[in-house]
Motif scaffolding. Structure first.
Motif, PDB file in Angstrom:
ATOM      1  N   SER A   1      23.738 -45.246 -30.780  1.00  0.00           N
ATOM      2  CA  SER A   1      22.921 -44.063 -31.052  1.00  0.00           C
ATOM      3  C   SER A   1      23.555 -42.849 -30.374  1.00  0.00           C
ATOM      4  CB  SER A   1      21.503 -44.269 -30.508  1.00  0.00           C
ATOM      5  OG  SER A   1      21.541 -44.357 -29.087  1.00  0.00           O
ATOM      6  N   ASP A   2      23.145 -41.670 -30.781  1.00  0.00           N
ATOM      7  CA  ASP A   2      23.614 -40.457 -30.113  1.00  0.00           C
ATOM      8  C   ASP A   2      23.253 -40.467 -28.624  1.00  0.00           C
ATOM      9  OD1 ASP A   2      24.853 -39.465 -32.366  1.00  0.00           O
ATOM     10  OD2 ASP A   2      23.199 -38.122 -32.901  1.00  0.00           O
TER      11      ASP A   2
ATOM     12  N   ASP B   1      19.624 -44.224 -35.434  1.00  0.00           N
ATOM     13  CA  ASP B   1      18.630 -43.366 -34.813  1.00  0.00           C
ATOM     14  C   ASP B   1      18.019 -44.090 -33.628  1.00  0.00           C
ATOM     15  OD1 ASP B   1      18.944 -41.296 -36.650  1.00  0.00           O
ATOM     16  OD2 ASP B   1      17.519 -42.216 -38.043  1.00  0.00           O
ATOM     17  N   GLN B   2      17.438 -43.311 -32.729  1.00  0.00           N
ATOM     18  CA  GLN B   2      16.812 -43.900 -31.558  1.00  0.00           C
ATOM     19  C   GLN B   2      15.475 -43.227 -31.295  1.00  0.00           C
ATOM     20  OE1 GLN B   2      19.121 -44.264 -27.949  1.00  0.00           O
ATOM     21  NE2 GLN B   2      17.321 -43.743 -26.742  1.00  0.00           N
TER      22      GLN B   2
ATOM     23  N   SER C   1      19.793 -49.013 -29.656  1.00  0.00           N
ATOM     24  CA  SER C   1      20.921 -49.145 -30.577  1.00  0.00           C
ATOM     25  C   SER C   1      20.974 -50.557 -31.156  1.00  0.00           C
ATOM     26  CB  SER C   1      22.234 -48.809 -29.871  1.00  0.00           C
ATOM     27  OG  SER C   1      22.279 -47.449 -29.514  1.00  0.00           O
TER      28      SER C   1
ATOM     29  N   GLN D   1      17.752 -50.938 -33.515  1.00  0.00           N
ATOM     30  CA  GLN D   1      17.844 -50.105 -34.710  1.00  0.00           C
ATOM     31  C   GLN D   1      19.026 -50.499 -35.597  1.00  0.00           C
ATOM     32  OE1 GLN D   1      14.599 -48.816 -34.472  1.00  0.00           O
ATOM     33  NE2 GLN D   1      15.535 -47.089 -35.490  1.00  0.00           N
TER      34      GLN D   1
END
Length: 159
Positions: A47-48, A82-83, A93, A96
């Motif tokens: 994830s970001d 996405d988180q 992470s 998802q």
């Protein structure tokens, strides 16, 4: 939404500590992630917020320029997910992204207590990079994921 009961055995998450160790130390972290990088059919999930955490860690340990370059490389290598806000970046992470493996040096994540807490919510194997590197069997995994005889690595992990 990912199928929590059937994680993908060819999807791997590396916690920020492992991503930083891969860059800065090598050793087991690099060996484990090289298994992922060697095979186009194995995905690194992140994830970001996981990349942001890694960037902060590398910047704190070395410098911001190296941290930014590392993040850029990771953004190119990863499958983005996405988180939900407030979730642990590596666990989110894994959940998802339907990952079967989470590599971490964090003993709290690898504890029996954490396993009991996570088990009803997410099916993921949490282990240190050295255990993953030792147990990774690309031939049997290839047969399960892709089907057929393992053709060997198809990418250079240093490229």
């Amino acid at each position: 939404m990912p199928d929590r009961d059937e994680p993908n055995p060819a999807r791997v998450v590396a916690d920020a500590d492992v991503l930083a160790a891969d860059l800065l130390v090598g050793g087991a972290a690099r060996e484990a992630l090289d298994h992922v990088r060697r095979h186009s059919w194995v995905d690194l999930i992140a994830s970001d917020p996981l990349l942001e955490e890694t960037e902060r860690l590398v910047a704190r340990l070395v410098d911001a320029e190296l941290a930014a370059d590392h993040r850029e490389r990771l953004e190119d290598e990863r499958v983005a997910v996405d988180q939900p806000e407030g979730d642990h970046p590596a666990l989110a992470s894994a959940y998802q992204g339907g990952a079967a493996h989470l590599l971490s040096y964090d003993e709290r994540l690898r504890s029996a207590r954490a396993g009991l807490t996570l088990q009803p919510r997410v099916s993921v194997s949490i282990r240190p990079p050295d255990a993953f590197a030792r147990l990774f069997d690309p031939a049997s995994l290839y047969d399960v994921v892709e089907g057929g005889e393992y053709p060997g690595p198809d990418r250079d992990p240093r490229a």
